[in-house]
Design a protein around this motif. Structure first.
Motif, PDB file in Angstrom:
ATOM      1  N   SER A 177       5.719  14.722   0.798  1.00 37.06           N
ATOM      2  CA  SER A 177       4.892  14.672   2.107  1.00 37.06           C
ATOM      3  C   SER A 177       3.749  13.881   2.281  1.00 37.06           C
ATOM      4  O   SER A 177       3.012  13.822   3.401  1.00 37.06           O
ATOM      5  N   PHE A 178       3.442  13.066   1.393  1.00 39.22           N
ATOM      6  CA  PHE A 178       2.431  12.162   1.360  1.00 39.22           C
ATOM      7  C   PHE A 178       2.715  10.745   2.320  1.00 39.22           C
ATOM      8  O   PHE A 178       1.849  10.550   3.134  1.00 39.22           O
ATOM      9  N   ALA A 179       3.842   9.932   1.824  1.00 38.34           N
ATOM     10  CA  ALA A 179       3.671   8.815   2.532  1.00 38.34           C
ATOM     11  C   ALA A 179       5.260   8.245   2.361  1.00 38.34           C
ATOM     12  O   ALA A 179       5.633   8.114   0.887  1.00 38.34           O
ATOM     13  N   ASP A 180       5.909   7.758   3.182  1.00 36.13           N
ATOM     14  CA  ASP A 180       7.417   7.577   3.120  1.00 36.13           C
ATOM     15  C   ASP A 180       7.528   5.924   3.255  1.00 36.13           C
ATOM     16  O   ASP A 180       7.181   5.487   4.272  1.00 36.13           O
ATOM     17  N   SER A 181       8.150   5.145   2.362  1.00 38.99           N
ATOM     18  CA  SER A 181       7.933   4.010   2.286  1.00 38.99           C
ATOM     19  C   SER A 181       9.458   3.311   2.637  1.00 38.99           C
ATOM     20  O   SER A 181       9.486   2.067   3.015  1.00 38.99           O
ATOM     21  N   ASN A 182      10.537   4.147   2.918  1.00 38.58           N
ATOM     22  CA  ASN A 182      11.731   3.573   3.039  1.00 38.58           C
ATOM     23  C   ASN A 182      12.398   4.315   4.301  1.00 38.58           C
ATOM     24  O   ASN A 182      13.563   3.906   4.561  1.00 38.58           O
ATOM     25  N   GLY A 183      11.694   4.843   5.033  1.00 41.28           N
ATOM     26  CA  GLY A 183      12.033   5.618   6.233  1.00 41.28           C
ATOM     27  C   GLY A 183      13.436   6.497   6.262  1.00 41.28           C
ATOM     28  O   GLY A 183      13.956   6.853   7.157  1.00 41.28           O
ATOM     29  N   ASP A 184      13.418   7.108   4.754  1.00 35.41           N
ATOM     30  CA  ASP A 184      14.293   8.375   4.900  1.00 35.41           C
ATOM     31  C   ASP A 184      13.915   9.703   5.392  1.00 35.41           C
ATOM     32  O   ASP A 184      14.701  10.497   5.003  1.00 35.41           O
ATOM     33  N   GLY A 185      12.445   9.769   5.539  1.00 38.24           N
ATOM     34  CA  GLY A 185      11.941  11.086   5.898  1.00 38.24           C
ATOM     35  C   GLY A 185      11.286  11.830   4.715  1.00 38.24           C
ATOM     36  O   GLY A 185      10.640  12.919   5.075  1.00 38.24           O
ATOM     37  N   PHE A 186      11.224  11.358   3.559  1.00 38.98           N
ATOM     38  CA  PHE A 186      10.804  12.041   2.337  1.00 38.98           C
ATOM     39  C   PHE A 186       9.669  10.930   1.867  1.00 38.98           C
ATOM     40  O   PHE A 186       9.828   9.680   1.716  1.00 38.98           O
ATOM     41  N   GLY A 187       8.792  11.537   1.636  1.00 34.81           N
ATOM     42  CA  GLY A 187       7.591  10.554   0.689  1.00 34.81           C
ATOM     43  C   GLY A 187       8.246  10.120  -0.496  1.00 34.81           C
ATOM     44  O   GLY A 187       8.826  11.009  -1.047  1.00 34.81           O
ATOM     45  N   ASP A 188       7.838   9.100  -1.075  1.00 37.88           N
ATOM     46  CA  ASP A 188       8.202   8.663  -2.339  1.00 37.88           C
ATOM     47  C   ASP A 188       7.065   7.932  -3.113  1.00 37.88           C
ATOM     48  O   ASP A 188       5.953   7.821  -2.510  1.00 37.88           O
ATOM     49  N   LEU A 189       7.361   7.244  -4.266  1.00 34.56           N
ATOM     50  CA  LEU A 189       6.308   6.693  -4.981  1.00 34.56           C
ATOM     51  C   LEU A 189       5.976   5.467  -4.260  1.00 34.56           C
ATOM     52  O   LEU A 189       4.849   4.953  -4.342  1.00 34.56           O
ATOM     53  N   GLY A 190       6.723   4.704  -3.509  1.00 36.83           N
ATOM     54  CA  GLY A 190       6.210   3.448  -2.780  1.00 36.83           C
ATOM     55  C   GLY A 190       5.413   3.502  -1.966  1.00 36.83           C
ATOM     56  O   GLY A 190       4.658   2.905  -1.661  1.00 36.83           O
ATOM     57  N   GLY A 191       5.503   5.003  -1.229  1.00 41.39           N
ATOM     58  CA  GLY A 191       4.435   5.277  -0.210  1.00 41.39           C
ATOM     59  C   GLY A 191       3.077   5.707  -0.975  1.00 41.39           C
ATOM     60  O   GLY A 191       2.013   5.278  -0.406  1.00 41.39           O
ATOM     61  N   VAL A 192       3.024   6.238  -2.221  1.00 42.00           N
ATOM     62  CA  VAL A 192       1.800   6.397  -2.876  1.00 42.00           C
ATOM     63  C   VAL A 192       1.081   4.890  -3.280  1.00 42.00           C
ATOM     64  O   VAL A 192       0.052   4.761  -3.154  1.00 42.00           O
ATOM     65  N   ILE A 193       1.988   4.166  -3.563  1.00 40.26           N
ATOM     66  CA  ILE A 193       1.665   2.924  -3.935  1.00 40.26           C
ATOM     67  C   ILE A 193       0.996   2.153  -2.792  1.00 40.26           C
ATOM     68  O   ILE A 193       0.026   1.306  -2.890  1.00 40.26           O
ATOM     69  N   ASP A 194       1.443   2.196  -1.715  1.00 43.05           N
ATOM     70  CA  ASP A 194       0.855   1.604  -0.300  1.00 43.05           C
ATOM     71  C   ASP A 194      -0.520   2.344  -0.030  1.00 43.05           C
ATOM     72  O   ASP A 194      -1.050   1.567   0.690  1.00 43.05           O
ATOM     73  N   ARG A 195      -0.707   3.552  -0.230  1.00 42.13           N
ATOM     74  CA  ARG A 195      -1.904   4.112   0.098  1.00 42.13           C
ATOM     75  C   ARG A 195      -2.822   4.400  -0.932  1.00 42.13           C
ATOM     76  O   ARG A 195      -4.164   4.833  -0.800  1.00 42.13           O
ATOM     77  N   LEU A 196      -2.900   3.455  -2.111  1.00 37.79           N
ATOM     78  CA  LEU A 196      -3.834   3.642  -3.266  1.00 37.79           C
ATOM     79  C   LEU A 196      -5.188   3.275  -2.777  1.00 37.79           C
ATOM     80  O   LEU A 196      -6.127   3.676  -3.109  1.00 37.79           O
ATOM     81  N   GLY A 197      -4.969   2.280  -1.781  1.00 35.13           N
ATOM     82  CA  GLY A 197      -6.472   1.752  -1.471  1.00 35.13           C
ATOM     83  C   GLY A 197      -7.179   2.717  -0.589  1.00 35.13           C
ATOM     84  O   GLY A 197      -8.410   2.708  -0.642  1.00 35.13           O
ATOM     85  N   TYR A 198      -6.701   3.756   0.077  1.00 33.78           N
ATOM     86  CA  TYR A 198      -7.355   4.933   0.811  1.00 33.78           C
ATOM     87  C   TYR A 198      -7.804   5.745  -0.323  1.00 33.78           C
ATOM     88  O   TYR A 198      -9.061   6.324  -0.088  1.00 33.78           O
ATOM     89  N   LEU A 199      -7.207   6.185  -1.446  1.00 29.49           N
ATOM     90  CA  LEU A 199      -7.768   6.798  -2.307  1.00 29.49           C
ATOM     91  C   LEU A 199      -8.828   6.177  -3.197  1.00 29.49           C
ATOM     92  O   LEU A 199      -9.615   6.782  -3.578  1.00 29.49           O
ATOM     93  N   GLU A 200      -8.824   5.013  -3.136  1.00 25.45           N
ATOM     94  CA  GLU A 200      -9.963   4.053  -3.789  1.00 25.45           C
ATOM     95  C   GLU A 200     -11.238   4.253  -2.912  1.00 25.45           C
ATOM     96  O   GLU A 200     -12.327   4.622  -3.396  1.00 25.45           O
ATOM     97  N   VAL A 201     -11.056   4.189  -1.335  1.00 22.04           N
ATOM     98  CA  VAL A 201     -12.173   4.461  -0.594  1.00 22.04           C
ATOM     99  C   VAL A 201     -12.563   5.860  -0.867  1.00 22.04           C
ATOM    100  O   VAL A 201     -14.046   5.909  -0.653  1.00 22.04           O
ATOM    101  N   LEU A 202     -11.649   6.804  -0.942  1.00 26.19           N
ATOM    102  CA  LEU A 202     -12.182   7.991  -0.782  1.00 26.19           C
ATOM    103  C   LEU A 202     -12.989   8.248  -2.198  1.00 26.19           C
ATOM    104  O   LEU A 202     -13.988   9.051  -2.321  1.00 26.19           O
ATOM    105  N   GLY A 203     -12.819   7.647  -3.385  1.00 27.62           N
ATOM    106  CA  GLY A 203     -13.586   7.694  -4.411  1.00 27.62           C
ATOM    107  C   GLY A 203     -13.188   8.736  -5.431  1.00 27.62           C
ATOM    108  O   GLY A 203     -13.851   8.920  -6.451  1.00 27.62           O
ATOM    109  N   VAL A 204     -11.844   9.209  -5.410  1.00 28.97           N
ATOM    110  CA  VAL A 204     -11.319  10.132  -6.379  1.00 28.97           C
ATOM    111  C   VAL A 204     -11.286   9.524  -7.899  1.00 28.97           C
ATOM    112  O   VAL A 204     -10.889   7.994  -7.980  1.00 28.97           O
ATOM    113  N   ASP A 205     -11.081  10.283  -8.661  1.00 30.36           N
ATOM    114  CA  ASP A 205     -11.010   9.737 -10.161  1.00 30.36           C
ATOM    115  C   ASP A 205      -9.718   9.859 -10.708  1.00 30.36           C
ATOM    116  O   ASP A 205      -9.413   8.903 -11.707  1.00 30.36           O
ATOM    117  N   VAL A 206      -8.986  10.916 -10.379  1.00 28.23           N
ATOM    118  CA  VAL A 206      -7.711  11.336 -10.929  1.00 28.23           C
ATOM    119  C   VAL A 206      -6.676  11.548  -9.709  1.00 28.23           C
ATOM    120  O   VAL A 206      -7.118  12.159  -8.769  1.00 28.23           O
TER     121      VAL A 206
END
Length: 578
Positions: free
Chosen positions: A21-50
């Motif tokens: 449910s996080f981010a879908d990188s290939n358009g199949d309607g399911f979130g995937d690891l590619g989607g997480v990779i694409d959004r790592l910058g967002y988590l960096e800005v948020l400032g989380v550690d883990v």
């Protein structure tokens, strides 16, 4: 694991990702690891550690991945091992760590271990699971499944029942078998060798059942009973976890974290689990505070929130682990409804203030905070219209059982709308556009209609957003040692609307105070807070320094004040907060 006097995770903040449910990188309607990779910058800005990833292993998906058929691979829905390695490397490049979600109590019935176990009573892996003969032409005992009905399923091939505390496709492993324990330890070592930084272990205090599997005390009108006393904090669980810690982490270089999800855990056991001298786990997830508004026998029977009871539950755990052990701090996860709708106020006029107030309360306590995806935006429950909107196995089974028993379908749907796990699993709301920017395809679950105004795009750059408030709280955790080490003293425990407590170390003190309701309140505080500095407020025009012992708190007004050297000078990096 790291010695407790130098642990990094006490000042860290963990962010849970529910990958589908996080981010879908290939358009199949399911979130995937590619989607997480694409959004790592967002988590960096948020400032989380883990980053904690919910299960991404191969699975038939009966319980959305918590039924694992292969512990050492990636389900094609999410990607490949090569993509996982890329994600892990990028997380480490960003200065963050990755925790895997490990389901240790049970597997999928399609796991090769169980396929072999059920093939014959003489199978070498027969004793890897819990098999029993029928009793008087019925189940071996009266244990019920958390997903409705019996915890036992008949297997006609071998003429015995197997135990499953959850779905019939999730047979329980027999941890009394040393080969099972060794296999699980080997799996953990395999992932650690790959570079992961620890594990969150699903219902790990269920792994040791009471010898003989006796009946649980009956409940009138219930044929099957959730046999908590027979498998929670069982007779060998501490022994097995200590063995796991020795075999997996001892003599291993690195900074790791182990978290045990423990429904029904008692404070006494939690101290044992997290006592560094015993070497079992680093922290636990307890469930007392997320059960206060539910019937003891039916989580979907909503009782309403009593703030005094909620405060008492969390304060009890603050006291219980004050001297020994460590706790997690969380409002929600993939199994809990959205906290703004549950304990806050999701009316658009109060939604942001209540989301910030609840975050302030939690992040000021002693323990390691966990943020569930979308919580940092103030995401709300989904507006369910009927049974057809629910996809979660627990919800579907519960509604079917109510109908089968001739129960109140309207009340059941109301309970599901409030408490269903589906509330946490709607897609992450990235943009106001089509499918909230989650996917270019058809999302596996519908997007909450409020994504048009509640989304990352509208909050990311705003200095007064819920997202900005979480950023500040995370920076406070990193910058103020008092939030890690200070003692905890609750105030106004019987007040039905005000939540207040202090944290103290020698020469320093902070006051966290929040009005948990729409009605304005006048609150008296001790004279020591006159002249204190405001570290953080959630409303505009909050007084920077109290000038009297009387505070005027608007609806959902939350503040953190500091005296001594725990003042704003310690937090110069918190630029947008002051």
């Amino acid at each position: 694991m790291t010695p407790q006097d130098a642990v990094w995770w006490k000042s860290a903040v963990v962010y849970q990702i529910y990958p589908r449910s996080f981010a879908d990188s290939n358009g199949d309607g399911f979130g995937d690891l590619g989607g997480v990779i694409d959004r790592l910058g967002y988590l960096e800005v948020l400032g989380v550690d883990v980053i904690w990833l919910s299960p991404i292993y191969p699975s038939p998906q009966a319980d959305n991945g918590y039924d694992i058929s292969d512990y050492c691979d990636i389900d094609p829905v999410f990607g490949t091992l090569a993509e996982f390695d890329m994600l892990l490397a990028k997380i480490h490049e960003c200065g963050m760590k990755l925790v895997m979600d490990l389901v240790v109590n049970h597997t999928s019935d399609e796991h090769p271990w169980f396929v072999e176990s059920r093939s014959s009573r003489n199978s070498p892996k027969r004793d890897w699971y819990i098999w029993r003969d029928s009793r008087d032409a019925a189940e071996p005992n009266n244990w019920g499944s958390f997903f409705s009905g019996s915890a036992w399923t008949w297997d006609p091939t071998t003429g015995q029942y197997y135990l499953h505390l959850f779905d019939r496709k999730q047979p329980d492993l027999n941890w009394d078998n040393p080969h099972v324990r060794k296999a699980m330890q080997d799996i953990m070592v395999w992932w650690l060798d790959r570079g992961v930084d620890g594990f969150r272990m699903d219902v790990v205090n269920f792994i040791s059942k009471t010898r003989g599997l006796p009946d649980a005390p009956g409940i009138p009108g219930h044929r099957f009973v959730i046999a908590v006393d027979e498998f929670v904090d069982g007779p060998h669980v501490h022994e097995y976890l200590a063995e796991m810690s020795r075999e997996v982490f001892a003599n291993r270089d690195g900074e790791f974290i182990t978290v045990g999800e423990m429904p029904g855990v008692t404070p006494d056991h939690a101290r044992l689990y997290t006592d560094p001298v015993r070497g079992e786990l680093d922290m636990v997830f307890q469930f007392e505070h997320v059960s206060v508004d539910q019937s003891p026998t039916n989580k979907f029977e909503y009782l309403g929130l009593d703030l005094v009871v909620l405060k008492a539950a969390l304060h009890r755990w603050q006291a219980a682990l004050a001297e020994t052990g460590w706790n997690s701090l969380y409002w929600q996860n993939h199994d809990q409804p959205r906290v703004v709708s549950r304990f806050g106020d999701d009316d658009p006029a109060h939604w942001a203030a209540s989301a910030k107030a609840l975050a302030t309360i939690l992040h000021g306590m002693r323990g390691t905070p966990f943020v569930y995806q979308g919580e940092e935006l103030g995401m709300t429950n989904y507006p369910f219209r009927g049974a057809q909107d629910h996809q979660d196995l627990e919800a579907v089974n519960y509604y079917a059982s109510v109908l089968d028993l001739g129960g109140d379908a309207t009340a059941a749907l109301a309970g599901l709308a409030t408490m269903s796990r589906d509330n946490a699993r709607t897609p992450m709301q990235w943009t106001p556009g089509c499918n909230a920017g989650f996917t270019t395809g058809d999302p596996w679950m519908p997007v909450n209609p409020n994504h048009t105004w509640l989304n990352v795009e509208s909050q990311f750059a705003a200095t007064d957003s819920v997202f900005a408030h979480y950023r500040t709280l995370i920076r406070l955790r990193h910058n103020l040692a008092i939030l890690e080490r200070g003692d905890f003293t609750p105030l106004m425990g019987q007040d039905p609307q005000i939540w207040a407590y202090t944290r103290r170390t020698p020469g320093k003190a902070i006051l966290v105070i929040a009005n948990c309701g729409r009605k304005a309140r006048t609150v008296d505080v001790d004279a020591e807070w006159i002249g204190a500095g405001l570290l953080l407020g959630n409303l505009p025009d909050t007084p920077i320094t109290p000038t009297s012992t009387t505070l005027q708190l608007a609806g959902w007004d939350a503040r953190i004040y500091a005296t001594g050297s725990a003042d704003r000078s310690e937090c110069a990096a918190l630029d947008h907060a002051f």
